[in-house]
Design an enzyme around this catalytic site. Sequence first.
Site, mmCIF file in Angstrom:
data_model
loop_
_atom_site.group_PDB
_atom_site.id
_atom_site.type_symbol
_atom_site.label_atom_id
_atom_site.label_comp_id
_atom_site.label_asym_id
_atom_site.label_seq_id
_atom_site.Cartn_x
_atom_site.Cartn_y
_atom_site.Cartn_z
ATOM 1 N N SER A 150 0.855 -1.194 0.000
ATOM 2 C CA SER A 150 0.000 0.000 0.000
ATOM 3 C C SER A 150 0.886 1.236 0.000
ATOM 4 O O SER A 150 1.958 1.245 0.627
ATOM 5 C CB SER A 150 -0.865 0.008 1.256
ATOM 6 O OG SER A 150 -1.474 1.277 1.416
ATOM 7 N N TYR A 163 -2.695 -1.105 10.049
ATOM 8 C CA TYR A 163 -2.741 -1.633 8.673
ATOM 9 C C TYR A 163 -1.453 -1.264 7.932
ATOM 10 O O TYR A 163 -0.821 -2.108 7.284
ATOM 11 C CB TYR A 163 -3.957 -1.062 7.952
ATOM 12 C CG TYR A 163 -3.949 -1.283 6.453
ATOM 13 C CD1 TYR A 163 -4.325 -2.501 5.906
ATOM 14 C CD2 TYR A 163 -3.549 -0.260 5.577
ATOM 15 C CE1 TYR A 163 -4.310 -2.696 4.528
ATOM 16 C CE2 TYR A 163 -3.538 -0.448 4.214
ATOM 17 C CZ TYR A 163 -3.921 -1.673 3.683
ATOM 18 O OH TYR A 163 -3.890 -1.871 2.330
HETATM 19 P P1 NAD Z 1 -10.947 -6.522 -1.463
HETATM 20 O O1 NAD Z 1 -11.505 -6.481 -0.081
HETATM 21 O O2 NAD Z 1 -11.882 -6.398 -2.601
HETATM 22 O O3 NAD Z 1 -10.065 -7.815 -1.700
HETATM 23 C C1 NAD Z 1 -9.344 -8.433 -0.670
HETATM 24 C C2 NAD Z 1 -9.186 -9.894 -1.017
HETATM 25 O O4 NAD Z 1 -8.515 -10.565 0.058
HETATM 26 C C3 NAD Z 1 -10.556 -10.580 -1.179
HETATM 27 O O5 NAD Z 1 -10.500 -11.485 -2.250
HETATM 28 C C4 NAD Z 1 -10.710 -11.321 0.124
HETATM 29 O O6 NAD Z 1 -11.544 -12.459 0.030
HETATM 30 C C5 NAD Z 1 -9.263 -11.694 0.444
HETATM 31 N N1 NAD Z 1 -9.133 -11.954 1.864
HETATM 32 C C6 NAD Z 1 -9.229 -11.050 2.867
HETATM 33 N N2 NAD Z 1 -9.132 -11.682 4.054
HETATM 34 C C7 NAD Z 1 -8.953 -12.994 3.785
HETATM 35 C C8 NAD Z 1 -8.807 -14.147 4.597
HETATM 36 N N3 NAD Z 1 -8.824 -14.084 5.932
HETATM 37 N N4 NAD Z 1 -8.653 -15.353 3.988
HETATM 38 C C9 NAD Z 1 -8.645 -15.438 2.633
HETATM 39 N N5 NAD Z 1 -8.800 -14.388 1.819
HETATM 40 C C10 NAD Z 1 -8.959 -13.171 2.395
HETATM 41 O O7 NAD Z 1 -9.883 -5.344 -1.489
HETATM 42 P P2 NAD Z 1 -8.758 -4.943 -2.553
HETATM 43 O O8 NAD Z 1 -8.734 -3.489 -2.560
HETATM 44 O O9 NAD Z 1 -8.927 -5.680 -3.828
HETATM 45 O O10 NAD Z 1 -7.445 -5.438 -1.791
HETATM 46 C C11 NAD Z 1 -6.411 -6.195 -2.421
HETATM 47 C C12 NAD Z 1 -5.081 -5.784 -1.798
HETATM 48 O O11 NAD Z 1 -4.795 -4.421 -2.159
HETATM 49 C C13 NAD Z 1 -5.081 -5.829 -0.271
HETATM 50 O O12 NAD Z 1 -3.882 -6.412 0.186
HETATM 51 C C14 NAD Z 1 -5.144 -4.362 0.114
HETATM 52 O O13 NAD Z 1 -4.558 -4.116 1.367
HETATM 53 C C15 NAD Z 1 -4.376 -3.721 -1.020
HETATM 54 N N6 NAD Z 1 -4.660 -2.293 -1.207
HETATM 55 C C16 NAD Z 1 -5.887 -1.856 -1.589
HETATM 56 C C17 NAD Z 1 -6.120 -0.488 -1.735
HETATM 57 C C18 NAD Z 1 -7.474 0.049 -2.150
HETATM 58 O O14 NAD Z 1 -7.695 1.279 -2.073
HETATM 59 N N7 NAD Z 1 -8.396 -0.773 -2.617
HETATM 60 C C19 NAD Z 1 -5.085 0.423 -1.488
HETATM 61 C C20 NAD Z 1 -3.846 -0.057 -1.099
HETATM 62 C C21 NAD Z 1 -3.630 -1.412 -0.972
#
Ligand code: NAD
Length: 258
Positions: A150, A163
Site C-alpha cells: 500500500s 494496517y
Molecule cells: P478486497 O476487499 O476487494 O479484496 C481483498 C481480497 O482478500 C478478497 O479477495 C478477500 O476475500 C481476500 N481476503 C481477505 N481476508 C482474507 C482471509 N482471511 N482469507 C482469505 N482471503 C482473504 O480489497 P482490494 O482493494 O482488492 O485489496 C487487495 C489488496 O490491495 C489488499 O492487500 C489491500 O490491502 C491492497 N490495497 C488496496 C487499496 C485500495 O484502495 N483498494 C489500497 C492499497 C492497498
Amino acid sequence: MTTTGRLRGRTALVTGGSRGIGRAVSRRLAGDGALVAVHYGHDHTAAERTVKEIEGDGGRAFAVHAELGVHGDAAALWAAFDRELAAQDAPPGLDILVNNAGITLPRAIQQVAEDDYDRVFAVNTKAPFFITQRALERLRDGGRIVNVSSAATRIAYPAIVAYAMTKAALDHLTLSLAQQLGPRGITVNTVAPGFTETEINPTLRDPQVRQALAGASVFDRLGAPADIADVVAFLACDDARWVTGQWIDATGGVHLGL
Ligand code: NAD
C-alpha cells in the site's frame, strides 16, 4: 480480453483472487496466457465467477480455497493448490506468486484492540510470509513474486496505523527475498496501490469521500483494479527480468502532492 501470450506455459497463484484487485490480476495474468489459481477465503461464489469469466475469455483458471489468518493457513493453501493443479493435468510447480489478499483496519492507535491488531497482522503479514515460505519449494527458477502492499507505508497515515505497519513489514519481505532469490533468477517486487475502487473501503460509497480521494491523484480519479493488475502483470513477465527488490507506486501520482 486481449491475450498477449507473454505468460503462456506459466502457472500463477493469486491470493484473494476472487474480487477487487485480485480478480483483476487473475484475469490479466490469464489474459496473458498463464494458468491461474484463484485463491479465496469465504467467497466461493465469487471465486467460481472469476474462474468462469477467465474461461469465458478463453483463459485457464481454477479456484483454491484456504482461509487466511488461521494457524496452518499456508499449508492448507498449498495442499489445495497441489491437489487442484493435479486435477487440471498441469505439471507441478509454480512460476508466479501474487500475495494480494488483505484486510484493512481503519482505526487510529487509541481505537485498536489487541484482537484487531493480531487479526490484521495474521492476514496481511503472517499469511504472505508463510505462503511465500512454502512457495519456495514450488517456484521454478526465473519465477516471480509480487507483493501487493500500500502507498500508506511511505506516508504518515495515523487513521490506519496498524494496517500500514502490516504492509511495511511486507515491503521488507520483498527486499530480503529479492536478494536471496536473485541467484535463481526469481524477481521479488512490491506494487503499492493508492485509493482503488474495491470493496475494501466502504467509505468510497459516499460521493463526497470519493471526490476527495479521487482528488488526491493528479489524474483526479480513483484507481481501478485494472490499473494495478497491469503493473503486476508487467512485473510477472519477461520484460521485467531486470527489475527486482522494487517498490512500485501505483497511485496515480498521489505522492506528487498538491
Ligand atoms: P478486497 O476487499 O476487494 O479484496 C481483498 C481480497 O482478500 C478478497 O479477495 C478477500 O476475500 C481476500 N481476503 C481477505 N481476508 C482474507 C482471509 N482471511 N482469507 C482469505 N482471503 C482473504 O480489497 P482490494 O482493494 O482488492 O485489496 C487487495 C489488496 O490491495 C489488499 O492487500 C489491500 O490491502 C491492497 N490495497 C488496496 C487499496 C485500495 O484502495 N483498494 C489500497 C492499497 C492497498
